[in-house]
Motif scaffolding. Structure first.
Motif, PDB file in Angstrom:
ATOM      1  N   SER A 148       0.862  -1.186   0.000  1.00  0.00           N
ATOM      2  CA  SER A 148       0.000   0.000   0.000  1.00  0.00           C
ATOM      3  C   SER A 148       0.889   1.224   0.000  1.00  0.00           C
ATOM      4  N   ALA A 149       0.743   2.070  -0.984  1.00  0.00           N
ATOM      5  CA  ALA A 149       1.560   3.289  -1.053  1.00  0.00           C
ATOM      6  C   ALA A 149       1.183   4.223   0.091  1.00  0.00           C
ATOM      7  N   PRO A 150       2.152   4.987   0.620  1.00  0.00           N
ATOM      8  CA  PRO A 150       1.816   5.958   1.674  1.00  0.00           C
ATOM      9  C   PRO A 150       0.781   6.947   1.165  1.00  0.00           C
ATOM     10  N   LEU A 151      -0.105   7.335   2.059  1.00  0.00           N
ATOM     11  CA  LEU A 151      -1.106   8.335   1.678  1.00  0.00           C
ATOM     12  C   LEU A 151      -0.462   9.713   1.647  1.00  0.00           C
ATOM     13  N   SER A 152      -0.949  10.565   0.791  1.00  0.00           N
ATOM     14  CA  SER A 152      -0.476  11.943   0.758  1.00  0.00           C
ATOM     15  C   SER A 152      -0.957  12.660   2.022  1.00  0.00           C
ATOM     16  N   LYS A 153      -0.396  13.848   2.269  1.00  0.00           N
ATOM     17  CA  LYS A 153      -0.820  14.592   3.464  1.00  0.00           C
ATOM     18  C   LYS A 153      -2.317  14.877   3.431  1.00  0.00           C
ATOM     19  N   GLY A 154      -2.804  15.311   2.272  1.00  0.00           N
ATOM     20  CA  GLY A 154      -4.225  15.628   2.164  1.00  0.00           C
ATOM     21  C   GLY A 154      -5.097  14.411   2.403  1.00  0.00           C
ATOM     22  N   GLU A 155      -4.666  13.295   1.847  1.00  0.00           N
ATOM     23  CA  GLU A 155      -5.436  12.062   2.020  1.00  0.00           C
ATOM     24  C   GLU A 155      -5.382  11.590   3.467  1.00  0.00           C
ATOM     25  N   SER A 156      -4.205  11.708   4.070  1.00  0.00           N
ATOM     26  CA  SER A 156      -4.070  11.308   5.474  1.00  0.00           C
ATOM     27  C   SER A 156      -5.018  12.130   6.335  1.00  0.00           C
ATOM     28  N   GLN A 157      -5.056  13.431   6.070  1.00  0.00           N
ATOM     29  CA  GLN A 157      -5.931  14.304   6.857  1.00  0.00           C
ATOM     30  C   GLN A 157      -7.396  13.937   6.639  1.00  0.00           C
ATOM     31  N   ALA A 158      -7.735  13.621   5.400  1.00  0.00           N
ATOM     32  CA  ALA A 158      -9.117  13.251   5.106  1.00  0.00           C
ATOM     33  C   ALA A 158      -9.487  11.954   5.824  1.00  0.00           C
TER      34      ALA A 158
END
Lengths: 180, 55
Positions: B10-20
Protein backbone atom coordinates in the motif's frame (compact mmCIF):
# COMPACT_ATOMS: atom_id res chain seq x y z
CA UNK A 1 -27.22 -16.12 -0.44
CA UNK A 2 -27.54 -18.62 2.40
CA UNK A 3 -24.56 -18.18 4.74
CA UNK A 4 -25.51 -21.33 6.65
CA UNK A 5 -24.46 -23.43 3.65
CA UNK A 6 -20.96 -21.97 3.61
CA UNK A 7 -17.92 -23.78 4.99
CA UNK A 8 -14.34 -22.56 5.13
CA UNK A 9 -10.91 -24.23 5.12
CA UNK A 10 -7.33 -23.02 5.09
CA UNK A 11 -5.66 -23.74 1.77
CA UNK A 12 -3.17 -26.20 3.26
CA UNK A 13 -6.05 -28.43 4.40
CA UNK A 14 -7.55 -28.74 0.92
CA UNK A 15 -6.46 -31.35 -1.61
CA UNK A 16 -4.49 -29.94 -4.56
CA UNK A 17 -6.88 -31.53 -7.04
CA UNK A 18 -9.75 -29.69 -5.37
CA UNK A 19 -7.84 -26.41 -5.66
CA UNK A 20 -7.19 -27.12 -9.33
CA UNK A 21 -10.89 -27.75 -9.95
CA UNK A 22 -11.56 -24.06 -9.27
CA UNK A 23 -11.63 -21.43 -11.99
CA UNK A 24 -12.77 -17.82 -11.83
CA UNK A 25 -11.83 -17.27 -15.50
CA UNK A 26 -8.99 -14.93 -14.51
CA UNK A 27 -5.74 -16.71 -15.42
CA UNK A 28 -3.63 -14.86 -12.82
CA UNK A 29 -5.99 -15.67 -9.94
CA UNK A 30 -6.44 -19.27 -11.09
CA UNK A 31 -2.69 -19.75 -11.36
CA UNK A 32 -2.19 -18.31 -7.90
CA UNK A 33 -4.65 -20.73 -6.32
CA UNK A 34 -3.50 -23.76 -8.32
CA UNK A 35 0.25 -23.29 -8.00
CA UNK A 36 1.23 -20.66 -5.45
CA UNK A 37 -1.30 -20.23 -2.65
CA UNK A 38 -0.05 -23.13 -0.51
CA UNK A 39 3.56 -21.93 -0.60
CA UNK A 40 2.59 -18.33 0.14
CA UNK A 41 0.47 -19.54 3.05
CA UNK A 42 3.13 -21.87 4.48
CA UNK A 43 5.80 -19.17 4.34
CA UNK A 44 3.72 -16.52 6.09
CA UNK A 45 3.28 -14.25 3.08
CA UNK A 46 -0.47 -14.39 2.57
CA UNK A 47 -3.05 -16.68 4.19
CA UNK A 48 -5.62 -18.20 1.85
CA UNK A 49 -9.07 -19.38 2.87
CA UNK A 50 -11.07 -21.66 0.57
CA UNK A 51 -14.85 -21.27 0.48
CA UNK A 52 -17.26 -24.16 -0.11
CA UNK A 53 -21.03 -24.25 -0.37
CA UNK A 54 -23.18 -27.13 0.82
CA UNK A 55 -21.86 -30.44 -0.53
CA UNK A 56 -20.36 -28.98 -3.70
CA UNK A 57 -16.79 -30.42 -3.86
CA UNK A 58 -15.55 -27.56 -6.04
CA UNK A 59 -14.71 -24.36 -4.14
CA UNK A 60 -17.04 -21.46 -4.85
CA UNK A 61 -14.47 -18.81 -3.91
CA UNK A 62 -11.23 -18.04 -2.14
CA UNK A 63 -9.59 -15.06 -0.50
CA UNK A 64 -6.11 -14.30 0.79
CA UNK A 65 -5.12 -11.90 3.57
CA UNK A 66 -1.88 -10.30 4.73
CA UNK A 67 -0.95 -7.76 7.39
CA UNK A 68 -0.73 -4.22 6.04
CA UNK A 69 -0.63 -0.61 7.19
CA UNK A 70 -1.61 2.72 5.74
CA UNK A 71 1.20 5.18 6.33
CA UNK A 72 0.15 8.70 7.22
CA UNK A 73 2.56 11.19 5.72
CA UNK A 74 3.03 14.79 6.80
CA UNK A 75 0.36 14.72 9.47
CA UNK A 76 0.77 16.72 12.69
CA UNK A 77 -0.10 14.77 15.79
CA UNK A 78 -2.65 17.43 16.67
CA UNK A 79 -4.52 16.52 13.50
CA UNK A 80 -5.11 12.90 14.45
CA UNK A 81 -8.64 13.61 15.60
CA UNK A 82 -8.50 10.92 18.26
CA UNK A 83 -9.91 11.73 21.71
CA UNK A 84 -6.42 11.23 23.24
CA UNK A 85 -2.78 11.80 22.30
CA UNK A 86 -1.74 9.03 19.91
CA UNK A 87 1.54 9.67 18.10
CA UNK A 88 0.97 7.05 15.42
CA UNK A 89 2.42 7.14 11.93
CA UNK A 90 0.15 4.53 10.41
CA UNK A 91 -3.24 2.90 10.69
CA UNK A 92 -3.08 -0.88 11.14
CA UNK A 93 -4.74 -2.75 8.29
CA UNK A 94 -5.32 -6.13 6.71
CA UNK A 95 -4.85 -6.37 2.98
CA UNK A 96 -7.08 -8.49 0.78
CA UNK A 97 -4.32 -9.77 -1.51
CA UNK A 98 -6.61 -12.06 -3.52
CA UNK A 99 -10.36 -12.54 -3.78
CA UNK A 100 -12.10 -14.57 -6.45
CA UNK A 101 -15.49 -16.16 -7.03
CA UNK A 102 -15.97 -19.19 -9.28
CA UNK A 103 -16.94 -18.53 -12.88
CA UNK A 104 -20.67 -18.99 -13.28
CA UNK A 105 -21.32 -18.08 -9.63
CA UNK A 106 -20.40 -14.41 -9.82
CA UNK A 107 -22.93 -11.60 -9.24
CA UNK A 108 -24.83 -13.69 -6.69
CA UNK A 109 -23.71 -11.86 -3.56
CA UNK A 110 -20.90 -14.28 -2.70
CA UNK A 111 -18.28 -11.51 -2.78
CA UNK A 112 -20.28 -9.44 -0.31
CA UNK A 113 -20.47 -12.40 2.05
CA UNK A 114 -16.70 -12.83 1.80
CA UNK A 115 -16.15 -9.20 2.80
CA UNK A 116 -18.38 -9.78 5.84
CA UNK A 117 -16.42 -12.92 6.73
CA UNK A 118 -13.12 -11.04 6.40
CA UNK A 119 -14.40 -8.32 8.73
CA UNK A 120 -15.47 -11.02 11.19
CA UNK A 121 -12.03 -12.67 11.05
CA UNK A 122 -10.30 -9.34 11.59
CA UNK A 123 -12.58 -8.25 14.42
CA UNK A 124 -12.17 -11.58 16.20
CA UNK A 125 -8.35 -11.43 16.13
CA UNK A 126 -6.17 -10.71 19.15
CA UNK A 127 -4.55 -7.71 17.49
CA UNK A 128 -5.86 -4.34 16.36
CA UNK A 129 -6.94 -3.76 12.79
CA UNK A 130 -8.87 -0.68 11.77
CA UNK A 131 -8.81 -0.81 7.98
CA UNK A 132 -9.17 -3.31 5.18
CA UNK A 133 -7.08 -2.48 2.13
CA UNK A 134 -7.07 -3.86 -1.38
CA UNK A 135 -5.17 -3.12 -4.54
CA UNK A 136 -8.21 -3.68 -6.71
CA UNK A 137 -7.72 -4.66 -10.33
CA UNK A 138 -8.45 -1.57 -12.38
CA UNK A 139 -11.66 -2.87 -14.00
CA UNK A 140 -14.96 -1.06 -13.72
CA UNK A 141 -16.78 -4.13 -12.40
CA UNK A 142 -14.14 -4.81 -9.73
CA UNK A 143 -13.98 -1.21 -8.54
CA UNK A 144 -17.78 -1.00 -8.44
CA UNK A 145 -17.90 -4.13 -6.28
CA UNK A 146 -15.50 -2.75 -3.69
CA UNK A 147 -17.30 0.60 -3.62
CA UNK A 148 -20.61 -1.21 -3.09
CA UNK A 149 -19.24 -3.00 -0.01
CA UNK A 150 -17.90 0.22 1.55
CA UNK A 151 -14.40 0.72 0.23
CA UNK A 152 -13.09 4.19 -0.65
CA UNK A 153 -10.70 4.90 -3.47
CA UNK A 154 -7.39 6.39 -2.44
CA UNK A 155 -6.75 9.85 -3.85
CA UNK A 156 -3.23 8.70 -4.70
CA UNK A 157 -4.76 7.09 -7.70
CA UNK A 158 -6.29 10.36 -8.82
CA UNK A 159 -2.85 11.91 -8.90
CA UNK A 160 -1.44 9.00 -10.82
CA UNK A 161 -4.43 8.91 -13.15
CA UNK A 162 -3.33 12.32 -14.38
CA UNK A 163 -0.22 10.66 -15.71
CA UNK A 164 -1.71 9.51 -19.02
CA UNK A 165 1.44 7.70 -20.04
CA UNK A 166 0.55 4.66 -18.01
CA UNK A 167 -2.74 3.16 -16.94
CA UNK A 168 -2.72 1.83 -13.41
CA UNK A 169 -3.06 -1.96 -13.15
CA UNK A 170 -4.52 -1.69 -9.66
CA UNK A 171 -6.22 0.92 -7.51
CA UNK A 172 -5.58 1.20 -3.76
CA UNK A 173 -8.86 1.17 -1.83
CA UNK A 174 -9.58 1.04 1.88
CA UNK A 175 -12.50 0.42 4.22
CA UNK A 176 -12.92 1.41 7.88
CA UNK A 177 -14.34 -1.65 9.60
CA UNK A 178 -15.84 0.54 12.35
CA UNK A 179 -18.05 2.31 9.81
CA UNK A 180 -21.69 1.18 9.79
CA UNK B 1 10.78 -7.06 -17.55
CA UNK B 2 9.93 -7.33 -13.86
CA UNK B 3 7.43 -10.00 -12.90
CA UNK B 4 3.95 -8.85 -11.94
CA UNK B 5 3.82 -8.75 -8.11
CA UNK B 6 1.69 -11.37 -6.40
CA UNK B 7 1.25 -9.10 -3.37
CA UNK B 8 1.32 -5.33 -3.70
CA UNK B 9 2.31 -2.83 -1.02
CA UNK B 10 0.00 0.00 0.00
CA UNK B 11 1.56 3.29 -1.05
CA UNK B 12 1.82 5.96 1.67
CA UNK B 13 -1.11 8.33 1.68
CA UNK B 14 -0.48 11.94 0.76
CA UNK B 15 -0.82 14.59 3.46
CA UNK B 16 -4.22 15.63 2.16
CA UNK B 17 -5.44 12.06 2.02
CA UNK B 18 -4.07 11.31 5.47
CA UNK B 19 -5.93 14.30 6.86
CA UNK B 20 -9.12 13.25 5.11
CA UNK B 21 -8.79 9.72 6.46
CA UNK B 22 -8.10 10.98 9.96
CA UNK B 23 -11.01 13.36 9.83
CA UNK B 24 -13.17 10.46 8.74
CA UNK B 25 -12.12 7.80 11.21
CA UNK B 26 -10.18 9.57 13.97
CA UNK B 27 -13.28 10.59 15.84
CA UNK B 28 -15.38 7.57 14.88
CA UNK B 29 -16.11 5.28 17.80
CA UNK B 30 -17.15 1.67 17.44
CA UNK B 31 -20.88 1.76 18.13
CA UNK B 32 -22.63 -1.01 20.00
CA UNK B 33 -24.66 -1.76 16.89
CA UNK B 34 -21.57 -2.13 14.71
CA UNK B 35 -19.82 -4.20 17.39
CA UNK B 36 -22.73 -6.62 17.44
CA UNK B 37 -22.71 -6.82 13.63
CA UNK B 38 -18.98 -7.65 13.60
CA UNK B 39 -19.46 -10.22 16.37
CA UNK B 40 -22.14 -11.82 14.22
CA UNK B 41 -19.74 -12.03 11.29
CA UNK B 42 -17.09 -13.57 13.58
CA UNK B 43 -19.52 -16.19 14.81
CA UNK B 44 -20.48 -17.06 11.22
CA UNK B 45 -16.79 -17.49 10.35
CA UNK B 46 -16.22 -19.81 13.30
CA UNK B 47 -19.23 -21.92 12.36
CA UNK B 48 -18.07 -22.10 8.73
CA UNK B 49 -14.58 -23.30 9.70
CA UNK B 50 -16.04 -25.86 12.12
CA UNK B 51 -18.38 -27.15 9.44
CA UNK B 52 -15.60 -27.93 6.98
CA UNK B 53 -13.43 -29.66 9.58
CA UNK B 54 -16.33 -31.96 10.40
CA UNK B 55 -16.55 -33.28 6.80
Amino acid sequence: MNVDGISLARVGEVDRDVLRSFSCADPDLDEFLHDQAVDYDEHGLTATTIVFQDQDPVPIAFFSLSADSLLLEGVELTELGLPFDAPILFYPAIKITKLAVRAGMQSRGIGEVLIKFIQGMVFDSQFSVRLLTVNAVNRERTLAFYERVGFHTSHINEQKKQDRRRERDTILMYKDIYAE
Amino acid sequence: MAAKPVIEASAPLSKGESQALLACIGSRQLTESRKNTLKGYSAAVQRAFAKRSSF
